[in-house]
Scaffold this motif. Structure first.
Motif, PDB file in Angstrom:
ATOM      1  N   LEU A 236       0.833  -1.194   0.000  1.00 60.54           N
ATOM      2  CA  LEU A 236       0.000   0.000   0.000  1.00 60.54           C
ATOM      3  C   LEU A 236       0.873   1.250   0.000  1.00 60.54           C
ATOM      4  O   LEU A 236       1.899   1.302   0.666  1.00 60.54           O
ATOM      5  CB  LEU A 236      -0.916   0.015   1.219  1.00 60.54           C
ATOM      6  CG  LEU A 236      -1.799  -1.215   1.423  1.00 60.54           C
ATOM      7  CD1 LEU A 236      -2.741  -1.000   2.589  1.00 60.54           C
ATOM      8  CD2 LEU A 236      -2.572  -1.533   0.168  1.00 60.54           C
ATOM      9  N   LYS A 237       0.429   2.252  -0.754  1.00 55.54           N
ATOM     10  CA  LYS A 237       1.130   3.521  -0.816  1.00 55.54           C
ATOM     11  C   LYS A 237       0.146   4.643  -0.569  1.00 55.54           C
ATOM     12  O   LYS A 237      -1.008   4.579  -0.988  1.00 55.54           O
ATOM     13  CB  LYS A 237       1.833   3.699  -2.165  1.00 55.54           C
ATOM     14  CG  LYS A 237       2.942   2.682  -2.409  1.00 55.54           C
ATOM     15  CD  LYS A 237       3.653   2.957  -3.711  1.00 55.54           C
ATOM     16  CE  LYS A 237       4.748   1.920  -3.954  1.00 55.54           C
ATOM     17  NZ  LYS A 237       5.801   1.988  -2.927  1.00 55.54           N
ATOM     18  N   GLN A 238       0.608   5.684   0.080  1.00 54.88           N
ATOM     19  CA  GLN A 238      -0.262   6.781   0.465  1.00 54.88           C
ATOM     20  C   GLN A 238      -0.568   7.675  -0.725  1.00 54.88           C
ATOM     21  O   GLN A 238       0.285   7.933  -1.583  1.00 54.88           O
ATOM     22  CB  GLN A 238       0.401   7.595   1.569  1.00 54.88           C
ATOM     23  CG  GLN A 238      -0.468   8.701   2.130  1.00 54.88           C
ATOM     24  CD  GLN A 238       0.112   9.282   3.390  1.00 54.88           C
ATOM     25  OE1 GLN A 238       0.689   8.574   4.198  1.00 54.88           O
ATOM     26  NE2 GLN A 238      -0.028  10.564   3.558  1.00 54.88           N
ATOM     27  N   LEU A 239      -1.794   8.152  -0.782  1.00 58.01           N
ATOM     28  CA  LEU A 239      -2.230   9.089  -1.806  1.00 58.01           C
ATOM     29  C   LEU A 239      -2.458  10.435  -1.156  1.00 58.01           C
ATOM     30  O   LEU A 239      -3.216  10.547  -0.181  1.00 58.01           O
ATOM     31  CB  LEU A 239      -3.518   8.591  -2.467  1.00 58.01           C
ATOM     32  CG  LEU A 239      -4.127   9.494  -3.535  1.00 58.01           C
ATOM     33  CD1 LEU A 239      -3.190   9.600  -4.721  1.00 58.01           C
ATOM     34  CD2 LEU A 239      -5.481   8.958  -3.972  1.00 58.01           C
ATOM     35  N   TYR A 240      -1.812  11.472  -1.668  1.00 59.92           N
ATOM     36  CA  TYR A 240      -1.897  12.799  -1.073  1.00 59.92           C
ATOM     37  C   TYR A 240      -3.042  13.569  -1.726  1.00 59.92           C
ATOM     38  O   TYR A 240      -2.959  13.995  -2.872  1.00 59.92           O
ATOM     39  CB  TYR A 240      -0.578  13.539  -1.256  1.00 59.92           C
ATOM     40  CG  TYR A 240       0.598  12.801  -0.658  1.00 59.92           C
ATOM     41  CD1 TYR A 240       0.855  12.853   0.702  1.00 59.92           C
ATOM     42  CD2 TYR A 240       1.411  12.008  -1.455  1.00 59.92           C
ATOM     43  CE1 TYR A 240       1.926  12.164   1.258  1.00 59.92           C
ATOM     44  CE2 TYR A 240       2.482  11.310  -0.906  1.00 59.92           C
ATOM     45  CZ  TYR A 240       2.732  11.401   0.439  1.00 59.92           C
ATOM     46  OH  TYR A 240       3.785  10.705   0.983  1.00 59.92           O
ATOM     47  N   VAL A 241      -4.121  13.742  -0.956  1.00 61.30           N
ATOM     48  CA  VAL A 241      -5.329  14.377  -1.457  1.00 61.30           C
ATOM     49  C   VAL A 241      -5.520  15.692  -0.737  1.00 61.30           C
ATOM     50  O   VAL A 241      -5.240  15.807   0.457  1.00 61.30           O
ATOM     51  CB  VAL A 241      -6.555  13.463  -1.238  1.00 61.30           C
ATOM     52  CG1 VAL A 241      -7.806  14.085  -1.840  1.00 61.30           C
ATOM     53  CG2 VAL A 241      -6.297  12.093  -1.838  1.00 61.30           C
TER      54      VAL A 241
END
Length: 342
Positions: A236-241
């Motif tokens: 899993l990789k973080q998504l910057y929203v």
């Protein structure tokens, strides 16, 4: 009596000579201004080729929204030590939980690729059974801190495993979806994404780093792995929203379910370029979600971190603008770039 003056018959020859001199001068100027293009000085045509390639629209990566029944995150603004790791856990299914202190990296990855029954029967893990529950605060600790040695290390300080109960997995097929209403691949209370298809998620493995005297990296979850029923393993990789509607350009990692609901309801943050359309595109490889469909084709670099945009994926269903317009030929772009016309 002879004459030495110019006659009308000589004017065409003079104009031809003047035209040839002007053309030669123009070619010389163009040559001097574009010596890098033809490879005489500078980086040559390779650098220009990368610029021409970036002028084309980036490719779209197709993503699938999936649902993760578990969440695991550390409590913010609290100290993390071997005697006390404050975390928050939630699950929508019956599950087993185990903590692995000082986990060898090799043994962990061997266990990750094993089947779920083998993971539950692993000698290094001691599982406790729990039922479905909302977010619940948990304190993990050990009386004897593991000997990790100096970096680079071959052991992780702490690994937390959340695995589905076998009674809930024997009826699942590898290609079954978990929930008709799927969301962005999320865990740790963060927006996440993955390229895997929608399949039942059977285990969530979180690797936690604990800061000590020999390794000054800040404590936190450094990696999370998702185990699926078909044996596929995803990182899993973080998504910057963007967090809220209002200050343009303020980025935050918001809760995944809230982000998806906001995107579906059209109440998400605005594009950081035009500030008029809701953001709908996440950029790769930087994973910044900050652009709308109309602004994406106009940019070669991410407006947040200025890294090159190699591809993107959609966060919401929105038609591509000017999809029927034919792409410009690369030769036209080369000619415009040669004469410095923008």
């Amino acid at each position: 009596m002879g004459s030495t003056g110019l006659t009308l018959a000589d004017l065409p020859n003079i104009f031809i000579m003047l035209g040839a001199l002007v053309a030669l001068f123009v070619m010389l100027v163009i040559l001097l201004r574009n010596m890098e293009v033809i490879g005489i000085v500078g980086e040559g045509g390779e650098a220009r080729g990368r610029a021409w390639a970036r002028s084309m629209p980036p490719p779209r990566v197709l993503m699938q929204r999936v649902h993760i029944p578990f969440t695991f995150k550390l409590v913010e603004n609290l100290p993390v030590s071997y005697s006390g790791v404050e975390c928050v856990v939630s699950s929508r299914v019956r599950y087993w939980r185990a903590s692995w202190w000082g986990a060898p990296v090799r043994d962990l990855h061997i266990a990750l690729w094993a089947a779920l029954p083998d993971i539950l029967a692993c000698d290094h893990l001691s599982f406790d059974k729990f039922g479905p529950h909302e977010e619940r605060r948990l304190r993990l600790g050990t009386e004897k801190p593991p000997a990790l040695g100096a970096p680079p290390r071959s052991r992780y300080p702490l690994v937390v495993v959340l695995a589905r109960d076998l009674r809930d997995t024997h009826r699942l097929r590898p290609d079954d979806t978990v929930n008709p209403r799927t969301s962005l691949l999320c865990s740790n209370g963060r927006s996440r994404f993955d390229m895997c298809a929608r399949r039942p998620q059977v285990a969530l493995v979180s690797v936690v780093h604990i800061r000590d005297e020999q390794c000054a990296l800040p404590s936190g979850v450094i990696a999370q792995y998702l185990k699926q029923a078909n044996g596929h393993l995803s990182c899993l990789k973080q998504l910057y929203v963007s967090g809220e509607v209002g200050p343009v350009g303020a980025l935050d990692a918001v809760d995944a379910l809230d982000a998806v609901d906001a995107l579906d309801a059209g109440e998400c943050a605005l594009c950081c370029v035009c500030a008029s359309a809701p953001l709908s595109r996440a950029l790769l490889p930087c994973r910044h979600a900050c652009l709308c469909a109309r602004c994406l084709p106009k940019l070669d670099k991410c407006p947040i971190c200025r890294s090159d945009i190699t591809s993107y994926f959609c966060l919401r269903n929105e038609e591509e603008p000017h999809a029927d317009r034919k792409p410009r030929l690369a030769l036209n772009r080369r000619l415009l770039d040669l004469f410095h016309y923008h």
